[in-house]
Structures are given as C-alpha cells and as structure tokens.
Design an enzyme around this catalytic site. Structure first.
Site, PDB file in Angstrom:
ATOM      1  N   LYS A   1      -6.809   5.652   0.197  1.00 14.81           N
ATOM      2  CA  LYS A   1      -6.883   6.848   1.044  1.00 14.81           C
ATOM      3  C   LYS A   1      -7.593   7.998   0.328  1.00 14.81           C
ATOM      4  CE  LYS A   1      -2.413   5.285   2.630  1.00 14.81           C
ATOM      5  NZ  LYS A   1      -1.712   4.828   1.404  1.00 14.81           N
TER       6      LYS A   1
ATOM      7  N   HIS B   1      -6.354  10.570   4.360  1.00 13.40           N
ATOM      8  CA  HIS B   1      -4.907  10.546   4.078  1.00 13.40           C
ATOM      9  C   HIS B   1      -4.103  11.495   4.967  1.00 13.40           C
ATOM     10  CE1 HIS B   1      -2.013   9.549   0.541  1.00 13.40           C
ATOM     11  NE2 HIS B   1      -1.360   9.633   1.668  1.00 13.40           N
TER      12      HIS B   1
ATOM     13  N   ASP C   1      -1.233  -1.562  -0.519  1.00 15.65           N
ATOM     14  CA  ASP C   1      -1.560  -0.228  -0.020  1.00 15.65           C
ATOM     15  C   ASP C   1      -1.559   0.786  -1.163  1.00 15.65           C
ATOM     16  OD1 ASP C   1      -1.738   1.568   2.548  1.00 15.65           O
ATOM     17  OD2 ASP C   1      -0.387   2.583   1.142  1.00 15.65           O
TER      18      ASP C   1
ATOM     19  N   TYR D   1      -1.588   8.966  -5.302  1.00 17.46           N
ATOM     20  CA  TYR D   1      -0.400   8.360  -5.917  1.00 17.46           C
ATOM     21  C   TYR D   1      -0.501   8.369  -7.445  1.00 17.46           C
ATOM     22  CZ  TYR D   1       0.335   6.561  -1.136  1.00 17.46           C
ATOM     23  OH  TYR D   1       0.485   6.443   0.216  1.00 17.46           O
TER      24      TYR D   1
END
Ligand code: A2P
Length: 316
Positions: free
Chosen positions: A77, A110, A43, A48
């Site tokens: 996302k 997201h 994932d 990030y």
C-alpha cells in the site's frame, strides 16, 4: 478455500497473512512459516515499517525453490505522504526494493488522506496535511494506473474508501479500483459497502478480522468489545470444534471477501489457514449477522486533527 476473481482471470486465495503490527524480529519467520504451510497471499504496507523483513522471508523461501514467486500474491500500500504525482512510483519502487520483488500483485492507496511529502510517519499538526483539493485522489490514481502499465503492479485498488469516496474516484477517473481493503468483522459487517462493491466488480479484503487486539494503546479505546470473546462466536466455535479466531476468519471467507488475519505465532498462523476447512451453517450466519452494530476498532480519528480538512473519513 474460496478464491477471489479478477477481470483478467487472475485469482486470489481468500485467506492471507496480515503483517500490520508484526514485529521486525518476528515477521521474517512468520512469512516463511506461512508460505511453507500453504499461504499464497501476503498483505503488506510501507507504513507497517517491516517490508524489508517481510522481503527477507519472501526471498529466503523463493530461493529454497519449493514455492515460486508466481504462485504467491503480494499486496502492498502507498503511504499518505506519497500521493503527489511525482511521489507515487518512487514510493512503489522503494516497497519493491524492500520486498525484494520486481512486481506486486496488488497495490492500494492506503487511505483517502494525503500528507505533505516530507512527513515521516504520522503528522502532529494540521498543516502537515494536504487537502484532497491539493492532492486529488484522481491524480494519485492516475499514477497507480501508470505503475500498472509499466508492469510494476498487476492490479490496483484502494483501502479505507467509503461508498462516496469510491463513487467520486470512479466518476473522476472513469475507472474502477479492483480492490477495496476495509475493516470488516461481525461488529462492522459493511453490508452496504459490500453490495456497492459487488455491483461494481470491486473485490473486498477484510482487515482487523480478529479485532486487532495488538494495536498500539494510542489508537485503542479502553472499553473496546472483544470479538474473540464474544459469547455467540465462542458458542459457534465450540459447536464446530474450532477456535473463535477460526470462526471469525471463516465468516469473512464464506461471505466472499479476502481476509488477512495477522499472526507471528506458528500455531496460530497454521490454524488461521485451516479456518477454510469449516462451514458455517445458516443458523450460524444468522446469529453472526445479528452482531453488527457499526463498531470500528480503527476509527480513523487519528487523521481528524482540528483545522485539517479530514473530518468523518468514513463518511458515516
Ligand atoms: P499473534 O500474532 O500473537 O498470533 P488482527 O488480524 O485482527 O489484526 O488481529 C491480530 C491479533 O490477533 C494479534 O494479537 C494476533 O496475535 C492475534 N491472533 C492471530 N490469530 C489468532 C487466533 N487464531 N486466535 C486468537 N488470536 C489470534
């Protein structure tokens, strides 16, 4: 391990490797360890900030040849600054480039929150947001559909969507997201949301299954309860000869959701996958059911600035 099923027959291993908060210098190795030890589900997300390093890990393992791209499920996302029609597919292409992939298995919106396109990271003032009238989620969704039609992604879904937001999106688009990824653990069991998703054929992924103790201090409360040190979880762990983390992961898997514990530690990456091997009995499940008190670690409050249109993001 349980598998989640999708309408076209595709299946997803319930336990995946989470990469939120995984340091750039550690995540390549974490991905390699995971894939070489049986994980088939990774994932990721653009925000990030480590997709290039995740991509290194994926690419190195695929080059070695024992694990094939088609046997691994990769989720990513769409970040909040790319909700406008013209921005969705370019953002997806950037993620694909970073991950060194030519398609994603799953792409999620997201958050049900939009920023102005020029915002890099998190806005500091209310005027850096776009309201949902200015950037309707249905418009973003229609681009996600196009990405799927173009073969850039196999499945599309959302993340952090409440029941009202799912209903609205479904009504406006006459379509149903294939996944909703939300915070989910014994303190936030989300029974109503799970029931709604199940009735509508929406799969669910549990994020922060271990309480995300490594979140940055700015989005952490001082008096947060610990899931890993909860006495009931510790007792059940002892009973099964498992670690508390494994019990938390098993609990999500046993309830039929996907679950994405983050780790960059070799031992814990391996142990987390082994959670599938335990079985929680009726008594364990009943005791854990009693721990629910609608507690969120990720409150979404960081988006609720004075003067913007985002208040009560989770509608609870
Ligand atoms: P580490 O990466 O050093 O293993 P979450 O998945 O809820 O976001 O939680 C991630 C946090 O939990 C990280 O700090 C991670 O540290 C830690 N962690 C991961 N697996 C376990 C486990 N099995 N037991 C205890 N802590 C764990």
């Amino acid at each position: 391990m349980k598998k989640l099923k999708f309408k076209n027959g595709d299946t997803l291993d319930a336990i995946g490797l989470g990469t939120w908060k995984s340091e750039k210098g550690k995540v390549t190795e974490a991905v390699k360890i995971a894939l070489k030890n049986g994980y088939k589900h990774i994932d990721c997300a653009a925000v990030y900030g480590n997709e290039a390093e995740v991509g290194e890990g994926l690419s190195e393992v695929f080059k070695e040849g024992d694990v094939k791209r088609k046997d691994v499920w990769v989720t990513s996302k769409l970040w909040n600054n790319a909700h406008k029609k013209k921005d969705v597919i370019p953002a997806l292409k950037k993620t694909l480039k970073d991950l060194q992939l030519d398609y994603l298995d799953l792409y999620l919106i997201h958050w049900p929150v939009a920023f102005k396109p020029e915002v890099d990271g998190f806005p500091e003032s209310a005027d850096e947001y776009l309201s949902l009238e200015e950037a309707p989620l249905s418009e973003t969704w229609n681009e996600m559909v196009k990405a799927k039609e173009q073969g850039l992604v196999r499945h599309i879904g959302v993340s952090n969507f409440s029941i009202p937001k799912l209903k609205e999106l479904m009504a406006e688009t006459n379509d149903t997201p294939e996944m909703n990824q939300v915070e989910l653990h014994p303190y936030l069991q989300q029974n109503k949301l799970l029931e709604f998703c199940s009735k509508n054929g929406i799969n669910v992924t549990a994020y922060s299954p271990l309480g995300s103790g490594d979140r940055p201090d700015e989005i952490k409360a001082n008096d947060e309860p610990s899931l890993l040190e909860n006495p009931a979880i510790m007792k059940i762990a002892k009973k099964h000869g498992a670690s508390p983390g494994q019990i938390l992961i098993k609990w999500s898997e046993q309830r039929g959701t996907a679950v994405i514990p983050k780790s960059t530690n070799e031992g814990r990456i391996k142990d987390n996958l082994k959670s599938a091997g335990y079985t929680l009995d009726e008594e364990d499940m009943k005791e854990i059911a009693g721990l629910d008190y609608n507690f969120r670690y990720v409150t979404g409050k960081f988006f609720e600035l004075e003067g913007n249109s985002y208040q009560n993001i989770f509608d609870d």
